[in-house]
Design a protein around this motif. Structure first.
Motif, PDB file in Angstrom:
ATOM      1  N   UNK A 138       6.119  -7.933   3.913  1.00  0.00           N
ATOM      2  CA  UNK A 138       5.923  -9.046   2.975  1.00  0.00           C
ATOM      3  C   UNK A 138       5.762  -8.556   1.545  1.00  0.00           C
ATOM      4  N   UNK A 139       5.778  -7.246   1.338  1.00  0.00           N
ATOM      5  CA  UNK A 139       5.706  -6.714  -0.018  1.00  0.00           C
ATOM      6  C   UNK A 139       4.350  -6.164  -0.412  1.00  0.00           C
ATOM      7  N   UNK A 140       3.382  -6.143   0.494  1.00  0.00           N
ATOM      8  CA  UNK A 140       2.058  -5.614   0.168  1.00  0.00           C
ATOM      9  C   UNK A 140       2.049  -4.093   0.295  1.00  0.00           C
ATOM     10  N   UNK A 141       1.163  -3.455  -0.455  1.00  0.00           N
ATOM     11  CA  UNK A 141       1.030  -1.997  -0.447  1.00  0.00           C
ATOM     12  C   UNK A 141      -0.280  -1.604   0.227  1.00  0.00           C
ATOM     13  N   UNK A 142      -0.183  -0.664   1.176  1.00  0.00           N
ATOM     14  CA  UNK A 142      -1.387  -0.249   1.894  1.00  0.00           C
ATOM     15  C   UNK A 142      -2.094   0.876   1.146  1.00  0.00           C
ATOM     16  N   UNK A 143      -3.422   0.790   1.070  1.00  0.00           N
ATOM     17  CA  UNK A 143      -4.257   1.828   0.473  1.00  0.00           C
ATOM     18  C   UNK A 143      -5.080   2.512   1.562  1.00  0.00           C
ATOM     19  N   UNK A 144      -5.344   3.793   1.355  1.00  0.00           N
ATOM     20  CA  UNK A 144      -6.251   4.540   2.224  1.00  0.00           C
ATOM     21  C   UNK A 144      -7.417   4.997   1.342  1.00  0.00           C
ATOM     22  N   UNK A 145      -8.558   4.367   1.504  1.00  0.00           N
ATOM     23  CA  UNK A 145      -9.701   4.630   0.637  1.00  0.00           C
ATOM     24  C   UNK A 145     -10.840   5.267   1.424  1.00  0.00           C
ATOM     25  N   UNK A 146     -11.805   5.844   0.695  1.00  0.00           N
ATOM     26  CA  UNK A 146     -12.977   6.432   1.335  1.00  0.00           C
ATOM     27  C   UNK A 146     -13.799   5.362   2.054  1.00  0.00           C
ATOM     28  N   UNK A 147     -14.439   5.773   3.143  1.00  0.00           N
ATOM     29  CA  UNK A 147     -15.350   4.863   3.842  1.00  0.00           C
ATOM     30  C   UNK A 147     -16.697   4.781   3.138  1.00  0.00           C
ATOM     31  N   UNK A 148     -16.845   5.565   2.039  1.00  0.00           N
ATOM     32  CA  UNK A 148     -18.103   5.604   1.312  1.00  0.00           C
ATOM     33  C   UNK A 148     -17.895   5.068  -0.099  1.00  0.00           C
ATOM     34  N   UNK A 149     -18.909   4.444  -0.650  1.00  0.00           N
ATOM     35  CA  UNK A 149     -18.833   3.888  -1.999  1.00  0.00           C
ATOM     36  C   UNK A 149     -20.127   4.190  -2.747  1.00  0.00           C
TER      37      UNK A 149
END
Length: 826
Positions: A529-540
């Motif tokens: 559908x045109x969305x971009x996947x991100x892989x982010x840290x599980x911590x903030x």
């Protein structure tokens, strides 16, 4: 870990060529990083005796020496007596001493690894000097360049490298390979393992396990205390009175140099020598400095935990003020004099004026050492060994042996050996069957063969029927379960000797992983559908949680975060995505659709199957945003909903949207503006799977979000409850054309869009045709009414639809919705 082959040969018979030994070590013990041929550095250096030493006639600080090298060196100028003339500037040179002579053509060892300095016969103040007499600094043995090295043994003409053991090869084994093997951080441990992998039986020196007798005749008093036996399992120490602190003999400097340790003085060198030999670090304190610091007449050592405000200047000059209460300190009358197992204090350092010492040999909890090392940034040879889990059973024996070395090299009178410890648990026998070992290694070893392999490295093994009762030696703290014995036997036998056969397994297809399949479907659908996947840290960072309105008390805080920016486990995925919007828009991306599939953790959701552990909550979150410079028609909510409706269609689930009447209490909903958001449920159930909507104004301001910004966050587990990834979402395309018509309904302004949408779908629930309902426009002419326009597309699998039939369906919608919601068609 730098391992000297010559040193190893003192404990084990090595009959393999170096390259074969290195290959065997790499296959069965640890990865070899490099092998250094040390003999090349000392090539050509010979032992010589100074026969005459006279003042240089043309220089006040130079001496003119005649040396005897036993005529070992060829092509050098000699006098009628066969002696060689060398000019020397060392103040300690004298007739009768044995020295290391670097003849012309040889290189200075200290320069060998950089740009080798090759000596030659040259004139110095009018007199020819054939090479030089070397200091410890020039021989790369220590930093001492105050005088030339005086040898205590050897004969003129002997090869200096061979005499001192420097005709050696150093094998550098990667430390990481010994993470669970503290015994292998000592020469004895490595020698034992080499004996094992080469099929020889090793015998540990008796002094390593059985304390030697030491004459205790010192008049100095010492007391020790160990109040934290849980972190300091054993604490031993003794005073030695009347030591003579000076440079170590050349043979000891040679051992330390080969191990990569810089010699300092005989007392410190002895502790380092014992550490490299056994793997057990020791520390020596100046007895009189301990008394001075404590303001007492007798020395007292105590192992205790740090207190806030404790201060200590370390040997490396660094000053630390402790603000924690879990660092192990060694104190004298409550004054810190060292960080236990890490580094001693500068105020009690042994130097050339020291006459009395306190020798400490202790054992520390490896986890405590790791915390202290990481917290204060202290990485020493002692830390390297203690944080691997040293055995406390050998401390007293090593203290006794070290006392003997001090007596030999520094003199002195020993005091009583003090030993404070908790309960010392001896190794427990591990029971394993021979078939258990063979089945896992694919071998057919007999019990006797297994016994011999283990006995070679000093395991005690008893055969009890089909079982082997294997008791590890005192220094093997890593052996606890049967699989450890399997690994040990396999390694000693040689993993490269295991049969090269693939294991047999069933070819039946494995059960489908429903969660993984669902994630793959979601990923394919949103990406298409045109969305971009991100892989982010599980911590903030905690600030991001505060900005999102989430409660940090509900989040798990990391005690040893990998970065100051990553303090907490995140409570939901949405804040992480929102934090990336401004940077991407600033980088020039005017329209963004980003999503993430990940895990969150929440103290309100503990894992019922694991005590005191958080449950991992699987989530999918998506955010749409458009730069304020772009012209947008409508609200971001509907843009996000298009993606969610498309996802639901592909997953073959029907969703309903319920407006929020108040600000929700659960953490996932905190970033959303409840006046412009809706809870998402599975149609026909009360299962709320997530939330969709726009974000609170203060969040938009703090994170610099554009006005056109919305998204959703759903629970994957709850979707999975009503969805099976094995179901097919394939539908045969109709042979007949679809027909689309628009319908605009005038309704009261306070009727939510979701109610209108749901009611239209209810009106068409019983028709045979397939249909889709897409919102086109919402127009508010005044505060009382609104016009909502939908585009409805009908598809039949059986016939071509006529305009009259479609108009009739729209009339059906009009009547049904008007009856339920009092709308009118415009």
């Amino acid at each position: 870990m730098k391992v000297s082959i010559n040193w190893l040969k003192e404990f084990v018979d090595i009959d393999l060529p170096v390259d074969e030994l290195v290959k065997k070590i790499g296959a069965q013990l640890g990865a070899v990083e490099e092998v250094v041929d040390l003999s090349k550095k000392y090539q050509g250096i010979v032992v010589a005796k100074v026969i005459t030493c006279e003042k240089h006639p043309n220089a006040d600080k130079l001496s003119l020496c005649k040396i005897d090298d036993g005529k070992a060196v060829k092509d050098v100028e000699r006098d009628k007596d066969g002696l060689v003339q060398v000019v020397c500037g060392a103040p300690n040179v004298r007739a009768g001493m044995l020295v290391a002579w670097l003849p012309p053509g040889s290189s200075v060892p200290a320069s060998y690894d950089k740009e080798p300095f090759v000596l030659e016969a040259r004139e110095l103040r009018g007199k020819v000097s054939n090479g030089m007499l070397a200091s410890a600094s020039e021989l790369a043995l220590s930093d001492d360049h105050s005088g030339i090295v005086e040898l205590s043994f050897g004969e003129p003409g002997e090869d200096f490298a061979k005499l001192t053991g420097l005709d050696d090869q150093i094998i550098d084994i990667e430390n990481k390979m010994f993470t669970h093997r503290p015994d292998c951080f000592g020469i004895l441990g490595v020698a034992r393992e080499i004996a094992g992998i080469t099929g020889k039986q090793f015998q540990t020196p008796v002094w390593y396990t059985e304390p030697e007798n030491v004459t205790e005749d010192s008049s100095l008093e010492l007391s020790i205390e160990n109040s934290i036996t849980s972190l300091v399992p054993r604490f031993t120490a003794r005073v030695i009175e009347g030591v003579d602190v000076k440079a170590s003999p050349v043979w000891m400097q040679s051992y330390l140099t080969r191990a990569g340790i810089r010699p300092i003085n005989n007392i410190v060198d002895i502790t380092n020598y014992v550490m490299v030999l056994t793997g057990q670090p020791l520390h020596a304190y100046d007895y009189d400095k301990l008394c001075k610091i404590a303001k007492t007449d007798t020395a007292h050592l105590e192992a205790r935990l740090s207190k806030k405000g404790d201060k200590l200047t370390l040997l490396n000059g660094r000053k630390i003020t402790f603000d924690d209460t879990d660092t192990v300190l060694i104190t004298s009358n409550d004054v810190p004099v060292g960080v236990g197992g890490v580094m001693g204090g500068a105020d009690t350092e042994v130097d050339e004026n020291t006459k009395n010492i306190v020798l400490e040999c202790a054992n520390f909890d490896m986890y405590s050492i790791r915390r202290t090392s990481m917290r204060h940034g202290l990485f020493t040879d002692a830390v390297t060994r203690f944080n691997k889990g040293q055995s406390p059973h050998v401390n007293l024996a090593i203290l006794q042996k070290t006392t003997g070395w001090v007596d030999t090299l520094a003199g002195g009178k020993a005091g009583k050996a003090h030993d404070k410890h908790g309960k010392l648990q001896r190794p427990i026998a591990v029971h394993v069957e021979a078939d258990f070992v063979n089945s896992r290694l694919g071998l057919r070893l007999t019990k006797q063969q297994m016994v011999q392999l283990l006995k070679n490295v000093e395991f005690e093994v008893r055969i009890n029927g089909p079982h082997l009762a294997v008791t590890p030696p005192l220094w093997r703290t890593d052996i606890q379960i049967a699989e450890d014995i399997v690994e040990e036997i396999g390694r000693l036998h040689g993993f490269d000797n295991l049969p090269l056969e693939l294991p047999k397994r069933s070819i039946e297809p494995v059960p489908d992983n429903q969660t993984l399949s669902l994630k793959q479907t979601i990923r394919r659908t949103l990406s298409a559908a045109g969305a971009n996947e991100l892989y982010l840290y599980s911590f903030v960072h905690g600030d991001l949680l505060d900005t999102a309105g989430q409660d940090t008390k509900k989040a798990y805080r990391l005690s040893n975060a990998i970065s100051p920016e990553l303090q907490y486990y995140r409570l939901s995925l949405t804040p992480s995505l929102l934090d990336k919007i401004h940077a991407n828009i600033k980088a020039g991306y005017e329209e963004l659709v980003m999503y993430e599939i990940g895990k969150t953790h929440n103290k309100d959701h503990p894992d019922p199957s694991e005590k005191n552990l958080p449950k991992e909550l699987q989530k999918i979150a998506l955010v749409v945003a458009t730069d304020d410079k772009q012209k947008n028609i409508g609200a971001g909510y509907f843009h996000a909903r298009r993606y969610l409706d498309y996802l639901a269609e592909k997953l073959q689930i029907t969703l309903t949207y319920q407006p929020l009447s108040k600000d929700p209490s659960y953490q996932t909903a905190k970033p959303f503006d409840y006046t412009r958001s809706a809870e998402v449920s599975i149609a026909g159930t009360n299962i709320v799977i997530g939330i969709i909507g726009e974000y609170k104004p203060h969040i938009r301001r703090k994170l610099k979000l554009p006005k056109y910004c919305a998204g959703f966050e759903l629970s994957i587990e709850k979707i999975l409850d009503t969805h099976t990834s094995t179901q097919s979402n394939y539908r045969q395309l109709s042979k007949f054309p679809s027909v689309s018509q628009d319908i605009s309904l005038r309704s009261e302004a306070d009727i939510p869009f979701s109610v209108l949408d749901t009611t239209i779908r209810e009106a068409l629930a019983d028709i045979p045709e397939e249909f889709t309902v897409v919102p086109l426009d919402i127009y508010h002419p005044d505060d009382m009414y609104k016009h909502t326009t939908f585009r409805i597309t009908f598809t039949s699998q059986e016939r071509t639809l006529t305009d009259a039939h479609v108009s009739g369906l729209l009339d059906t919608i009009d009547k049904y919705v008007a009856k339920k919601l009092k709308t009118t068609r415009v």
